[in-house]
Design a protein around this motif. Structure first.
Motif, short mmCIF file in Angstrom:
data_model
loop_
_atom_site.label_atom_id
_atom_site.label_comp_id
_atom_site.label_asym_id
_atom_site.label_seq_id
_atom_site.Cartn_x
_atom_site.Cartn_y
_atom_site.Cartn_z
N THR A 1 0.75 -1.30 0.17
CA THR A 1 -0.03 -0.05 -0.19
C THR A 1 0.64 1.44 -0.07
N PHE A 2 1.99 1.32 0.86
CA PHE A 2 2.66 2.51 1.00
C PHE A 2 4.18 1.99 0.38
N SER A 3 4.17 2.35 -0.97
CA SER A 3 5.38 1.90 -1.66
C SER A 3 6.45 2.74 -1.75
N SER A 4 6.34 4.05 -0.91
CA SER A 4 7.33 5.20 -1.01
C SER A 4 7.54 5.26 0.69
N LEU A 5 7.55 4.29 1.09
CA LEU A 5 7.98 4.42 2.65
C LEU A 5 9.46 4.53 2.77
N LYS A 6 9.81 5.34 3.96
CA LYS A 6 11.31 5.64 4.22
C LYS A 6 12.17 4.42 4.39
N SER A 7 13.49 4.49 4.16
CA SER A 7 14.32 2.87 4.08
C SER A 7 14.21 2.44 5.45
N LEU A 8 14.20 3.07 6.72
CA LEU A 8 14.36 2.38 7.89
C LEU A 8 13.02 1.76 8.08
N LEU A 9 11.76 2.37 7.91
CA LEU A 9 10.63 1.67 8.05
C LEU A 9 10.34 0.52 7.08
N PHE A 10 10.71 0.82 5.77
CA PHE A 10 10.84 -0.10 4.87
C PHE A 10 11.37 -1.31 5.45
#
Length: 473
Positions: free
Chosen positions: A115-124
């Protein structure tokens, strides 16, 4: 029924359990079916999720495979020992709750990642790590449940006369007929029974393997059609909701089996008595563990793991077991790597799922063929014939390399892999029966755990080689 009453019933009426209620058999196999369906659906879908979360690369798919295989390779022997020494009810509780909660968590994190494909690297990275960890825990609990159903529950239900085995088989056949498979069944299915004719063992193994392959046939098709005609997020949502709805039903069904089979109550009572009297259970294992619900975590020690390997290595079936494990060192299966590669090459998900279904159908055919051949030429010769059959049909996969058309090459690859399943599953059943015949009853759970550990180690090596090739590229 209390433990003493159950024990007295077994003593006074040893033949009373010869014909178990039909509802009890249904509960056992439907509960097992629910567990295998969930595992097979995730096994197929996870590759599609990973290749879409990280497009144009097999990196996440290979990394997930490394985590999952490494967890079973390292902890498989310990899981086998846990099942061997904890009570049926305790293992059932841990297995059903842990498996379903882990799959629910994995489905939830996949939905978030899609859903959230643009997550920041740490959260991803955190969500990916949770997905990997949840999948690994779910696979370990699935292993515990498989050993429990096949070793404890199956053997207690079937420790009667050959006629009662035929009754169990006929009930399962009726279930499969209702599912339109027209019969007049398995990371691995091993029903451990004692002092029974070889024909009984081969039939029961074939029936249980068939249940697993029915799940392997249908679950990917359902998931593949949802992915192709709805969306990946809908597939992950369906998977999470399936686990939420099935956990209570699965636990209730398998608990009813426990309450309805006096032999299970007696076994659990013996384990509790062993704890209360500080007398360890009799076992040929070199590592004596505190059984049942004593709260001990000694079976997690390094020495306990070494003890499990020592038990395995002294068995006569070491070489057949290693031969079976070596077959896992491959990408020529409808596993995560091959599924992700086909998706990457543009093959639709529903086509991949149909190919996987055809592969499972051929595997089901192997479960019909094996008992016939085994009764005529022995398990050993059947296994030799089966492995050569597999290798011969895999030549089709080699031929796909020389086909220049990418789509045609992919279809030829799927055809070769699917055809080779006939020999593969027959070889699997032949090795399983040798383990049943030659491994002492007290060591079977431990041997099963180590065998799964070796198989996962081979799987791990395949993923590591894929990962290294991606890194070099």
């Amino acid at each position: 029924m209390g433990d003493e009453e159950a024990k007295q019933r077994l003593i006074e009426h040893p033949k009373q359990n010869e014909w178990l209620p039909t509802s009890l058999i249904w509960s056992l196999f439907v509960g097992h079916f629910l567990s295998r369906w969930t595992a097979r659906m995730w096994e197929f879908s996870v590759a599609l999720y990973m290749i879409n979360i990280w497009p144009d690369s097999l990196l996440l798919t290979a990394m997930y495979g490394v985590v999952e295989s490494a967890s079973v390779a390292l902890l498989g022997p310990i899981v086998g020992q846990w099942v061997n020494f904890l009570t049926y009810k305790k293992v059932l509780q841990i297995w059903t709750v842990t498996q379903n909660l882990s799959f629910i968590a994995a489905g939830g994190t996949v939905i978030a990642l899609l859903t959230f494909s643009s997550l920041k690297s740490l959260l991803f990275a955190s969500l990916v790590a949770v997905t990997f960890l949840s999948g690994a825990v779910a696979v370990l609990s699935t292993l515990a449940g498989t050993i429990l159903i096949e070793r404890e529950c199956g053997s207690c239900i079937c420790e009667t006369t050959p006629d009662s085995y035929e009754f169990v088989i006929s009930v399962v056949n009726h279930i499969l007929r209702l599912m339109a498979y027209n019969y007049p069944k398995k990371y691995r299915v091993v029903l451990m029974t004692e002092d029974q004719p070889p024909g009984v063992l081969s039939k029961m193994n074939s029936v249980l393997r068939r249940i697993d392959l029915v799940c392997k046939l249908c679950a990917p098709v359902v998931s593949g059609f949802i992915v192709s005609f709805v969306s990946l997020k809908a597939s992950a949502l369906f998977f999470a909701l399936w686990n939420i709805l099935s956990v209570c039903l699965q636990y209730w069904l398998l608990s009813s089996v426990y309450n309805g089979v006096p032999a299970l109550n007696v076994k659990d009572n013996q384990k509790r008595e062993a704890v209360s009297s500080d007398v360890p259970e009799t076992s040929t294992s070199p590592q004596k563990l505190v059984p049942a619900e004593s709260g001990s975590i000694g079976c997690c020690s390094v020495f306990s793991c070494f003890g499990a390997w020592k038990v395995y290595l002294k068995q006569e079936v070491v070489l057949p077991g290693l031969a079976l494990a070596l077959l896992f060192l491959t990408v020529l299966s409808f596993g995560s790597l091959m599924t992700a590669t086909l998706e990457w090459k543009g093959i639709p998900a529903y086509v991949i799922s149909i190919g996987r279904g055809i592969s499972a159908t051929i595997g089901i055919a192997a479960t019909f063929t094996y008992p016939i051949l085994e009764s005529r030429i022995s398990p050993l010769r059947t296994g030799i014939w089966a492995i050569w059959s597999q290798w011969s049909l895999l030549v089709i996969c080699v031929g796909s390399i020389y086909v220049k058309n990418g789509v045609a090459s992919a279809y030829l690859l799927m055809a070769g892999v699917a055809a080779s399943r006939l020999g593969l599953w027959m070889f699997d059943l032949a090795v399983i029966q040798q383990m049943q015949d030659q491994v002492p009853a007290s060591d079977r759970c431990i041997v099963g755990g180590v065998q799964n550990s070796i198989q996962s180690t081979m799987d791990l090596l395949a993923y590591l080689m894929a990962l290294s090739s991606l890194t070099l590229r």
